[in-house]
Design a protein around this motif. Structure first.
Motif, PDB file in Angstrom:
ATOM      1  N   GLY A   9       0.905  -1.105  -0.174  1.00 46.53           N
ATOM      2  CA  GLY A   9      -0.095  -0.057   0.136  1.00 46.53           C
ATOM      3  C   GLY A   9       0.893   1.195  -0.013  1.00 46.53           C
ATOM      4  N   ASN A  10       0.692   2.007  -1.107  1.00 44.66           N
ATOM      5  CA  ASN A  10       1.437   3.300  -1.200  1.00 44.66           C
ATOM      6  C   ASN A  10       0.314   4.316  -0.783  1.00 44.66           C
ATOM      7  OD1 ASN A  10       2.866   5.582  -2.038  1.00 44.66           O
ATOM      8  ND2 ASN A  10       2.811   5.086  -3.990  1.00 44.66           N
ATOM      9  N   MET A  11       0.582   4.724   0.557  1.00 44.69           N
ATOM     10  CA  MET A  11      -0.731   5.635   0.844  1.00 44.69           C
ATOM     11  C   MET A  11      -0.298   7.318   0.189  1.00 44.69           C
ATOM     12  SD  MET A  11      -1.181   4.718   4.829  1.00 44.69           S
ATOM     13  CE  MET A  11      -2.580   4.767   5.265  1.00 44.69           C
ATOM     14  N   LYS A  12       1.054   7.427  -0.283  1.00 48.45           N
ATOM     15  CA  LYS A  12       1.362   8.640  -0.653  1.00 48.45           C
ATOM     16  C   LYS A  12       1.310   9.745   0.279  1.00 48.45           C
ATOM     17  CE  LYS A  12       0.178   7.160  -5.438  1.00 48.45           C
ATOM     18  NZ  LYS A  12      -0.286   7.138  -6.685  1.00 48.45           N
ATOM     19  N   MET A  13       1.017  11.032   0.112  1.00 45.97           N
ATOM     20  CA  MET A  13       1.070  12.117   0.997  1.00 45.97           C
ATOM     21  C   MET A  13      -0.376  12.380   1.369  1.00 45.97           C
ATOM     22  SD  MET A  13       2.715  16.028   0.270  1.00 45.97           S
ATOM     23  CE  MET A  13       1.236  16.780  -0.306  1.00 45.97           C
ATOM     24  N   GLY A  88      11.989   5.258  -7.131  1.00 45.84           N
ATOM     25  CA  GLY A  88      11.577   5.493  -8.905  1.00 45.84           C
ATOM     26  C   GLY A  88      10.123   5.521  -9.026  1.00 45.84           C
ATOM     27  N   HIS A  89       9.313   5.801  -8.076  1.00 47.25           N
ATOM     28  CA  HIS A  89       7.737   5.945  -8.404  1.00 47.25           C
ATOM     29  C   HIS A  89       7.866   7.104  -9.571  1.00 47.25           C
ATOM     30  CE1 HIS A  89       3.674   7.016  -8.141  1.00 47.25           C
ATOM     31  NE2 HIS A  89       3.496   5.764  -7.653  1.00 47.25           N
ATOM     32  N   SER A  90       6.660   6.771 -10.246  1.00 44.84           N
ATOM     33  CA  SER A  90       6.577   8.008 -11.458  1.00 44.84           C
ATOM     34  C   SER A  90       6.320   9.181 -10.859  1.00 44.84           C
ATOM     35  CB  SER A  90       5.385   7.581 -12.303  1.00 44.84           C
ATOM     36  OG  SER A  90       4.179   7.528 -11.710  1.00 44.84           O
ATOM     37  N   TYR A 160       5.641  -2.767 -12.000  1.00 41.51           N
ATOM     38  CA  TYR A 160       5.210  -2.330 -13.422  1.00 41.51           C
ATOM     39  C   TYR A 160       3.964  -1.384 -13.233  1.00 41.51           C
ATOM     40  CZ  TYR A 160       3.206  -1.568 -18.131  1.00 41.51           C
ATOM     41  OH  TYR A 160       2.818  -1.038 -19.207  1.00 41.51           O
ATOM     42  N   GLU A 161       4.189  -0.084 -13.453  1.00 39.05           N
ATOM     43  CA  GLU A 161       3.259   0.873 -13.316  1.00 39.05           C
ATOM     44  C   GLU A 161       3.085   1.585 -14.231  1.00 39.05           C
ATOM     45  OE1 GLU A 161       2.058   1.592  -8.784  1.00 39.05           O
ATOM     46  OE2 GLU A 161       3.705   2.855  -9.091  1.00 39.05           O
ATOM     47  N   PRO A 162       2.222   1.457 -15.378  1.00 41.13           N
ATOM     48  CA  PRO A 162       2.094   2.509 -16.518  1.00 41.13           C
ATOM     49  C   PRO A 162       1.468   3.860 -15.843  1.00 41.13           C
ATOM     50  CG  PRO A 162       0.587   0.482 -16.736  1.00 41.13           C
ATOM     51  CD  PRO A 162       1.399   0.438 -15.582  1.00 41.13           C
ATOM     52  N   TRP A 164      -0.202   6.060 -16.897  1.00 37.30           N
ATOM     53  CA  TRP A 164      -1.529   6.457 -17.406  1.00 37.30           C
ATOM     54  C   TRP A 164      -2.332   5.709 -16.692  1.00 37.30           C
ATOM     55  CZ3 TRP A 164      -3.721   2.122 -19.449  1.00 37.30           C
ATOM     56  CH2 TRP A 164      -2.795   1.191 -19.887  1.00 37.30           C
ATOM     57  N   ALA A 165      -2.015   4.596 -16.073  1.00 33.73           N
ATOM     58  CA  ALA A 165      -2.980   3.797 -15.297  1.00 33.73           C
ATOM     59  C   ALA A 165      -3.069   4.361 -13.838  1.00 33.73           C
ATOM     60  CB  ALA A 165      -2.731   2.503 -15.314  1.00 33.73           C
ATOM     61  N   ILE A 166      -2.187   5.185 -13.421  1.00 35.12           N
ATOM     62  CA  ILE A 166      -2.158   5.611 -12.072  1.00 35.12           C
ATOM     63  C   ILE A 166      -3.374   6.625 -11.556  1.00 35.12           C
ATOM     64  CG2 ILE A 166      -0.655   6.860 -10.218  1.00 35.12           C
ATOM     65  CD1 ILE A 166       1.790   5.560 -11.407  1.00 35.12           C
ATOM     66  N   GLY A 167      -4.075   6.373 -10.865  1.00 36.46           N
ATOM     67  CA  GLY A 167      -5.172   7.063 -10.349  1.00 36.46           C
ATOM     68  C   GLY A 167      -6.105   7.444 -11.213  1.00 36.46           C
ATOM     69  N   SER A 168      -6.087   6.581 -12.304  1.00 36.33           N
ATOM     70  CA  SER A 168      -6.990   7.148 -13.371  1.00 36.33           C
ATOM     71  C   SER A 168      -8.255   6.162 -13.514  1.00 36.33           C
ATOM     72  CB  SER A 168      -6.241   6.850 -14.763  1.00 36.33           C
ATOM     73  OG  SER A 168      -5.713   5.755 -14.925  1.00 36.33           O
ATOM     74  N   GLY A 202       0.967  -2.097 -10.753  1.00 36.67           N
ATOM     75  CA  GLY A 202       0.218  -0.990 -10.017  1.00 36.67           C
ATOM     76  C   GLY A 202      -0.193  -0.312 -10.957  1.00 36.67           C
ATOM     77  N   GLY A 203      -1.366   0.431 -10.644  1.00 35.93           N
ATOM     78  CA  GLY A 203      -2.107   1.411 -11.427  1.00 35.93           C
ATOM     79  C   GLY A 203      -3.398   1.156 -11.245  1.00 35.93           C
ATOM     80  N   SER A 204      -4.356   2.023 -10.423  1.00 34.81           N
ATOM     81  CA  SER A 204      -5.839   1.788 -10.182  1.00 34.81           C
ATOM     82  C   SER A 204      -6.255   0.216  -9.870  1.00 34.81           C
ATOM     83  CB  SER A 204      -6.525   2.271 -11.832  1.00 34.81           C
ATOM     84  OG  SER A 204      -6.027   3.437 -11.968  1.00 34.81           O
ATOM     85  N   VAL A 205      -5.385  -0.230  -9.034  1.00 30.03           N
ATOM     86  CA  VAL A 205      -6.029  -1.590  -8.394  1.00 30.03           C
ATOM     87  C   VAL A 205      -6.848  -1.247  -7.341  1.00 30.03           C
ATOM     88  CG1 VAL A 205      -5.103  -3.702  -7.235  1.00 30.03           C
ATOM     89  CG2 VAL A 205      -3.665  -2.520  -9.158  1.00 30.03           C
ATOM     90  N   PHE A 222       1.048  -6.690  -5.930  1.00 31.30           N
ATOM     91  CA  PHE A 222       0.158  -5.524  -6.399  1.00 31.30           C
ATOM     92  C   PHE A 222       0.536  -4.346  -5.663  1.00 31.30           C
ATOM     93  CE2 PHE A 222      -2.465  -8.905  -7.727  1.00 31.30           C
ATOM     94  CZ  PHE A 222      -2.521  -8.885  -9.052  1.00 31.30           C
ATOM     95  N   LEU A 223       0.924  -3.133  -6.291  1.00 28.21           N
ATOM     96  CA  LEU A 223       1.348  -1.868  -5.585  1.00 28.21           C
ATOM     97  C   LEU A 223       0.020  -1.174  -5.565  1.00 28.21           C
ATOM     98  CD1 LEU A 223       3.282  -0.119  -4.211  1.00 28.21           C
ATOM     99  CD2 LEU A 223       4.249   0.456  -6.242  1.00 28.21           C
ATOM    100  N   VAL A 224      -0.470  -0.752  -4.678  1.00 28.53           N
ATOM    101  CA  VAL A 224      -1.927  -0.256  -4.465  1.00 28.53           C
ATOM    102  C   VAL A 224      -1.782   1.263  -3.694  1.00 28.53           C
ATOM    103  CG1 VAL A 224      -4.222  -0.413  -3.434  1.00 28.53           C
ATOM    104  CG2 VAL A 224      -2.833  -2.534  -3.868  1.00 28.53           C
ATOM    105  N   GLY A 225      -2.106   2.081  -4.692  1.00 30.05           N
ATOM    106  CA  GLY A 225      -2.199   3.640  -4.079  1.00 30.05           C
ATOM    107  C   GLY A 225      -3.391   3.975  -3.528  1.00 30.05           C
ATOM    108  N   GLY A 226      -4.332   4.868  -4.117  1.00 34.21           N
ATOM    109  CA  GLY A 226      -5.453   5.252  -3.676  1.00 34.21           C
ATOM    110  C   GLY A 226      -6.427   4.259  -2.772  1.00 34.21           C
ATOM    111  N   ALA A 227      -6.382   3.148  -3.417  1.00 36.12           N
ATOM    112  CA  ALA A 227      -7.280   2.168  -2.469  1.00 36.12           C
ATOM    113  C   ALA A 227      -6.615   1.904  -1.349  1.00 36.12           C
ATOM    114  CB  ALA A 227      -7.665   1.003  -3.302  1.00 36.12           C
TER     115      ALA A 227
HETATM  116  P1  PGA Z   1      -3.175   4.098  -7.806  1.00 34.91           P
HETATM  117  O1  PGA Z   1      -1.678   4.299  -7.528  1.00 34.91           O
HETATM  118  O2  PGA Z   1      -3.588   2.591  -7.197  1.00 34.91           O
HETATM  119  O3  PGA Z   1      -4.062   5.219  -6.921  1.00 34.91           O
HETATM  120  O4  PGA Z   1      -3.298   3.960  -9.318  1.00 34.91           O
HETATM  121  C1  PGA Z   1      -0.561   3.586  -7.655  1.00 34.91           C
HETATM  122  C2  PGA Z   1       0.653   4.027  -7.337  1.00 34.91           C
HETATM  123  O5  PGA Z   1       0.986   5.161  -7.707  1.00 34.91           O
HETATM  124  O6  PGA Z   1       1.554   3.285  -6.766  1.00 34.91           O
END
Ligand code: PGA
Length: 244
Positions: A9-13, A88-90, A160-162, A164-168, A202-205, A222-227
């Motif tokens: 889980g990547n809670m970000k900021m 190296g997160h995008s 592998y985090e495209p 365009w798939a992050i938070g989209s 990772g990306g919108s999981v 899986f690398l999970v951001g928002g969720a």
């Molecule tokens: P997301 O982010 O799950 O919100 O798309 C993933 C990430 O940035 O690692």
């Protein structure tokens, strides 16, 4: 059989101190969860230590110590007993202008301190549109893993985090992810001689698409951001992927 997948889980900021304490109450397990890693904002890390899951950090600086205001070193993170680091997160690449060379230094220094490194790579929408995905991923892998001793490769997980798939709320098809993971494994084998590197997606999981994404045969987690910032949602994802 229990799956060996890693869920990060990547809670970000995100989240205030009050919200974090609410989260901690909800994010509970009866048994130790060695395959669950949570990466909160660095200021909140102490609250997550001694929980029945692993803790990671979203970024580190490669130098050991010194006059680098605002930075956190790998040795400092290691001294807390933390085992995972995202590199190296995008968002680091895009907003903080981190280059492959900067990321390479972080990878080398984190491995030296015994971390498991989650190295993020991925193409932007523009690069995908120009059919440059393979070229971009290869460049990121070769640059970010340059001079990394092969005996460390078992401690590296590629995410592998495209971009365009992050938070989209858009994800590649299962076949696209599977083929890209295969491609990444092939590059690592060809250029570094390491067989079967672990690759996560990772990306919108989220809890709605996880059953489907979990069918990808070669994905290591899986690398999970928002969720991941909603405890119930993240628990559902873990239920599908990690627990029996
Ligand atoms: P997301 O982010 O799950 O919100 O798309 C993933 C990430 O940035 O690692």
């Amino acid at each position: 059989m229990k799956s060996e997948k890693l869920i990060v889980g990547n809670m970000k900021m995100n989240l205030s101190a009050t919200e974090i304490s609410e989260y901690l109450k909800k994010f509970q397990f009866d048994d130790p969860q060695d395959q669950v890693v949570i990466c909160p904002s660095a200021v909140y890390i102490p609250y997550f230590l001694k929980q029945p899951y692993k803790v990671g950090i979203q970024n580190v600086f490669f130098r050991d110590k010194g006059a680098y205001t605002g930075e956190i070193s790998v040795s400092q993170v290691a001294s807390l007993g933390i085992e995972y680091v995202i590199v190296g997160h995008s968002e680091r690449r895009i907003y903080f202008k981190e280059s492959d060379q900067d990321i390479n230094k972080k990878v080398i220094s984190a491995l030296k301190y015994g971390f498991t490194v989650i190295l993020c790579i991925g193409e932007t929408a523009e690069e995908k549109g120009l059919l440059k995905t393979a070229r971009v991923l290869k460049r990121q892998l070769l640059n970010c893993l340059r001079n990394v001793d092969t005996h460390y490769f078992s401690k590296i997980i590629i995410a592998y985090e495209p971009v365009w798939a992050i938070g989209s709320d858009v994800t590649p098809t299962l076949m696209e992810i599977e083929e890209t993971i295969q491609y990444i494994k092939g590059i690592v084998l060809q250029y570094f001689g390491h067989e079967d590197i672990r690759v996560m997606y990772g990306g919108s999981v989220n809890s709605k698409n996880i059953e489907e994404l979990n069918q990808i045969s070669n994905v290591s987690g899986f690398l999970v951001g928002g969720a991941s910032i909603r405890a119930e949602e993240f628990l559902k994802i873990i239920e599908v992927t990690v627990k029996k």
